[in-house]
Write a protein that holds these residues in place. Sequence first.
Motif, PDB file in Angstrom:
ATOM      1  N   LEU A   1       0.823  -1.217   0.000  1.00  0.00           N
ATOM      2  CA  LEU A   1       0.000   0.000   0.000  1.00  0.00           C
ATOM      3  C   LEU A   1       0.859   1.269   0.000  1.00  0.00           C
ATOM      4  O   LEU A   1       0.354   2.362  -0.235  1.00  0.00           O
ATOM      5  N   TRP A   2       2.153   1.095   0.266  1.00  0.00           N
ATOM      6  CA  TRP A   2       3.147   2.177   0.130  1.00  0.00           C
ATOM      7  C   TRP A   2       2.644   3.473   0.763  1.00  0.00           C
ATOM      8  O   TRP A   2       2.534   4.488   0.088  1.00  0.00           O
ATOM      9  N   SER A   3       2.310   3.408   2.029  1.00  0.00           N
ATOM     10  CA  SER A   3       1.782   4.538   2.829  1.00  0.00           C
ATOM     11  C   SER A   3       0.546   5.168   2.209  1.00  0.00           C
ATOM     12  O   SER A   3       0.269   6.357   2.419  1.00  0.00           O
ATOM     13  N   GLY A   4      -0.192   4.407   1.413  1.00  0.00           N
ATOM     14  CA  GLY A   4      -1.412   4.926   0.774  1.00  0.00           C
ATOM     15  C   GLY A   4      -1.143   5.549  -0.594  1.00  0.00           C
ATOM     16  O   GLY A   4      -2.087   5.920  -1.301  1.00  0.00           O
ATOM     17  N   ARG A   5       0.134   5.659  -0.989  1.00  0.00           N
ATOM     18  CA  ARG A   5       0.436   6.353  -2.259  1.00  0.00           C
ATOM     19  C   ARG A   5      -0.077   5.589  -3.482  1.00  0.00           C
ATOM     20  O   ARG A   5      -0.237   6.167  -4.552  1.00  0.00           O
ATOM     21  N   VAL A   6      -0.350   4.287  -3.321  1.00  0.00           N
ATOM     22  CA  VAL A   6      -0.864   3.517  -4.467  1.00  0.00           C
ATOM     23  C   VAL A   6      -2.180   4.088  -5.006  1.00  0.00           C
ATOM     24  O   VAL A   6      -2.489   3.921  -6.181  1.00  0.00           O
ATOM     25  N   VAL A   7      -2.938   4.761  -4.126  1.00  0.00           N
ATOM     26  CA  VAL A   7      -4.216   5.330  -4.596  1.00  0.00           C
ATOM     27  C   VAL A   7      -4.172   6.856  -4.685  1.00  0.00           C
ATOM     28  O   VAL A   7      -5.207   7.506  -4.845  1.00  0.00           O
ATOM     29  N   ASP A   8      -2.981   7.425  -4.583  1.00  0.00           N
ATOM     30  CA  ASP A   8      -2.825   8.881  -4.694  1.00  0.00           C
ATOM     31  C   ASP A   8      -2.465   9.218  -6.141  1.00  0.00           C
ATOM     32  O   ASP A   8      -1.354   8.922  -6.605  1.00  0.00           O
ATOM     33  N   ALA A   9      -3.412   9.842  -6.837  1.00  0.00           N
ATOM     34  CA  ALA A   9      -3.213  10.121  -8.270  1.00  0.00           C
ATOM     35  C   ALA A   9      -2.015  11.036  -8.514  1.00  0.00           C
ATOM     36  O   ALA A   9      -1.460  11.071  -9.614  1.00  0.00           O
ATOM     37  N   ASN A  10      -1.599  11.791  -7.474  1.00  0.00           N
ATOM     38  CA  ASN A  10      -0.463  12.706  -7.653  1.00  0.00           C
ATOM     39  C   ASN A  10       0.882  12.035  -7.388  1.00  0.00           C
ATOM     40  O   ASN A  10       1.928  12.650  -7.571  1.00  0.00           O
ATOM     41  N   ALA A  11       0.864  10.811  -6.906  1.00  0.00           N
ATOM     42  CA  ALA A  11       2.125  10.115  -6.603  1.00  0.00           C
ATOM     43  C   ALA A  11       2.550   9.293  -7.814  1.00  0.00           C
ATOM     44  O   ALA A  11       1.907   8.296  -8.150  1.00  0.00           O
ATOM     45  N   ASN A  12       3.632   9.736  -8.459  1.00  0.00           N
ATOM     46  CA  ASN A  12       4.088   9.032  -9.658  1.00  0.00           C
ATOM     47  C   ASN A  12       5.593   8.788  -9.650  1.00  0.00           C
ATOM     48  O   ASN A  12       6.226   8.752 -10.694  1.00  0.00           O
ATOM     49  N   ASP A  13       6.157   8.644  -8.442  1.00  0.00           N
ATOM     50  CA  ASP A  13       7.582   8.327  -8.332  1.00  0.00           C
ATOM     51  C   ASP A  13       7.805   6.861  -8.720  1.00  0.00           C
ATOM     52  O   ASP A  13       6.859   6.066  -8.781  1.00  0.00           O
ATOM     53  N   HIS A  14       9.081   6.500  -8.954  1.00  0.00           N
ATOM     54  CA  HIS A  14       9.407   5.153  -9.461  1.00  0.00           C
ATOM     55  C   HIS A  14       8.899   4.025  -8.556  1.00  0.00           C
ATOM     56  O   HIS A  14       8.363   3.030  -9.035  1.00  0.00           O
ATOM     57  N   ASP A  15       9.081   4.215  -7.239  1.00  0.00           N
ATOM     58  CA  ASP A  15       8.691   3.132  -6.318  1.00  0.00           C
ATOM     59  C   ASP A  15       7.174   2.943  -6.287  1.00  0.00           C
ATOM     60  O   ASP A  15       6.684   1.804  -6.285  1.00  0.00           O
ATOM     61  N   THR A  16       6.443   4.064  -6.278  1.00  0.00           N
ATOM     62  CA  THR A  16       4.972   3.957  -6.265  1.00  0.00           C
ATOM     63  C   THR A  16       4.499   3.252  -7.540  1.00  0.00           C
ATOM     64  O   THR A  16       3.635   2.354  -7.483  1.00  0.00           O
ATOM     65  N   ILE A  17       5.070   3.639  -8.668  1.00  0.00           N
ATOM     66  CA  ILE A  17       4.671   3.007  -9.940  1.00  0.00           C
ATOM     67  C   ILE A  17       5.005   1.509  -9.912  1.00  0.00           C
ATOM     68  O   ILE A  17       4.199   0.670 -10.322  1.00  0.00           O
ATOM     69  N   ALA A  18       6.183   1.185  -9.364  1.00  0.00           N
ATOM     70  CA  ALA A  18       6.597  -0.232  -9.302  1.00  0.00           C
ATOM     71  C   ALA A  18       5.639  -1.052  -8.440  1.00  0.00           C
ATOM     72  O   ALA A  18       5.261  -2.176  -8.791  1.00  0.00           O
ATOM     73  N   ILE A  19       5.215  -0.478  -7.317  1.00  0.00           N
ATOM     74  CA  ILE A  19       4.282  -1.200  -6.428  1.00  0.00           C
ATOM     75  C   ILE A  19       2.923  -1.366  -7.126  1.00  0.00           C
ATOM     76  O   ILE A  19       2.321  -2.447  -7.092  1.00  0.00           O
ATOM     77  N   ARG A  20       2.458  -0.292  -7.782  1.00  0.00           N
ATOM     78  CA  ARG A  20       1.174  -0.406  -8.507  1.00  0.00           C
ATOM     79  C   ARG A  20       1.270  -1.505  -9.570  1.00  0.00           C
ATOM     80  O   ARG A  20       0.358  -2.308  -9.737  1.00  0.00           O
ATOM     81  N   GLU A  21       2.385  -1.514 -10.300  1.00  0.00           N
ATOM     82  CA  GLU A  21       2.543  -2.525 -11.361  1.00  0.00           C
ATOM     83  C   GLU A  21       2.587  -3.936 -10.774  1.00  0.00           C
ATOM     84  O   GLU A  21       2.028  -4.875 -11.330  1.00  0.00           O
ATOM     85  N   PHE A  22       3.262  -4.050  -9.613  1.00  0.00           N
ATOM     86  CA  PHE A  22       3.303  -5.363  -8.966  1.00  0.00           C
ATOM     87  C   PHE A  22       1.894  -5.814  -8.575  1.00  0.00           C
ATOM     88  O   PHE A  22       1.482  -6.943  -8.871  1.00  0.00           O
ATOM     89  N   ASN A  23       1.129  -4.914  -7.927  1.00  0.00           N
ATOM     90  CA  ASN A  23      -0.222  -5.282  -7.485  1.00  0.00           C
ATOM     91  C   ASN A  23      -1.105  -5.661  -8.678  1.00  0.00           C
ATOM     92  O   ASN A  23      -1.917  -6.595  -8.599  1.00  0.00           O
TER      93      ASN A  23
END
Length: 229
Positions: free
Chosen positions: A181-203
């Motif tokens: 859930l990466w501190s909730g950033r997975v559902v934050d439309a403004n969060a587009n850093d590499h790690d957040t994108i990687a976690i979203r892609e993994f999920n």
Amino acid sequence: MKKIRDLLSKKTDRRSFFLDENLVEYIEESSTATDQVQRSLIEETSTLGWVSRMQISHDQGNFLTMLVKATQAQFAVEVGTFTGYSALAIARGLPADAKLLCCDISEDWTDIARRHWREAGVEDKIDLVLAPALETLDELPLTQNIDFAFIDADKKNYINYYESILSRLSENGLIVVDNVLWSGRVVDANANDHDTIAIREFNEHIRNDARVSCSMLSIGDGVSVIQKI
Ligand SMILES: C[S@@+](CC[C@H](N)C(=O)[O-])C[C@H]1O[C@@H](n2cnc3c(N)ncnc32)[C@H](O)[C@@H]1O
């Protein structure tokens, strides 16, 4: 806004992002307490500064020990060991003749781990390999059954770690993945850093994977428990 920031920083310190302070405290008090080795490991890790936040929370540790026990794992793998708290939890759930392969690249951080594993009497169960985890995993023979795996390292390689482990996962084996859930950033439309994108892609990868079932839990920073169908 300030209130939210304060709350978030408190939660961040406690490594539990989705509950308020009172509930975190209540959960801690109602779960099996930390022992002396765990407390010493938490304390020494906290002296490292901000990186100490990488350590899993105590409730996650308890959960890992129980899952490992329940699966009666003989061979477990951890990707991302740091100062050894999660490895200690996994090793404690393993029977005496079982093994845990720990993958990390930091000698300094894992030196702290080794000392505490020795103190806890679990060091004989643990083989630590200092090398990029993907190399360590890919060198395992395909006939090596993995009964339990915990993934908690660099996010860009999550899918690679998962695929390498899944190809060796035993019938009733479990893959547990941290920070989904990466501190909730997975559902934050403004969060587009590499790690957040990687976690979203993994999920998304897991969501579309017909080979497995997945239970995503809001414990700690979000944990997915994955099993072959
Ligand atoms: C979030 S921490 C692990 C925390 C640990 N599970 C715990 O409970 O204390 C991530 C760890 O992954 C390790 N790491 C990062 N990239 C890696 C790689 N390519 N191969 C192996 N380990 C890696 C880091 O050195 C770090 O110790």
